[in-house]
Design a protein around this motif. Structure first.
Motif: not given
Length: 180
Positions: A113-114, A87-88
């Motif tokens: 980050t994504e 996950e971010e």
């Protein structure tokens, strides 16, 4: 005692971006090794020769804080090399196991980050890279550094380090944990 290399300083501070948005605040004094890697160079310069009670207001351009943002440190990796719960905010010290990107520097901490269906975006920039900072710092105490602190060049893990495990995100570190 005057602040000089090597010693340990206890500091409180308020860290903001250039627009005055609060980033971090140390309300309780925290110890840092002066003359090692615990503090930014410009912060050390402002404290040199000072004593308990000294206060300073600093404005740091990115090159004197966490550096300019480097788009060459952003990488895309296939999602299948990551844990199912990727996950971010998760962070990895060095490229994740199974990385297929040869240009990823091994001594960098990468932040997710994504997350997409097929790939993950990793950013090797410090979370505060490219940001000008305002810091208000107060010296709460100064003491001699111990031999152990001098040998390791730090009181403990640097407040500016990201606590990570080489094989992936540390289970004890919440996603997005960056400062203290």
């Amino acid at each position: 005692m005057d602040i000089r290399n090597p010693c340990v300083v206890s500091l409180t501070w308020r860290l903001e971006d250039a627009q005055g948005v609060l980033i971090d605040e140390l309300m309780e004094p925290t110890e840092f090794f002066y003359g090692g890697e615990d503090l930014l160079g410009k912060v050390e310069e402002a404290l040199e020769g000072q004593t308990t009670g000294h206060e300073a207001e600093l404005f740091l351009e990115p090159e004197h804080a966490f550096g300019d943002y480097d788009s060459a440190l952003v990488f895309f990796e296939a999602i299948d090399i990551f844990p199912d719960n990727v996950e971010e905010g998760m962070q990895f010290e060095g490229p994740p196991k199974g990385s297929t990107t040869p240009d990823m520097p091994p001594d960098v901490i990468y932040t997710v980050t994504e997350v997409y269906d097929t790939h993950v975006v990793l950013d090797g920039n410090h979370p505060l890279a490219g940001i000008a900072l305002k810091i208000s710092v107060r010296v709460a105490d100064v003491r001699e550094a111990t031999e152990e602190e001098i040998a390791q060049g730090s009181v403990a893990q640097s407040i500016f380090s990201l606590a990570m495990d080489r094989d992936g995100a540390d289970e004890d570190v919440p996603p997005g944990a960056t400062l203290h």
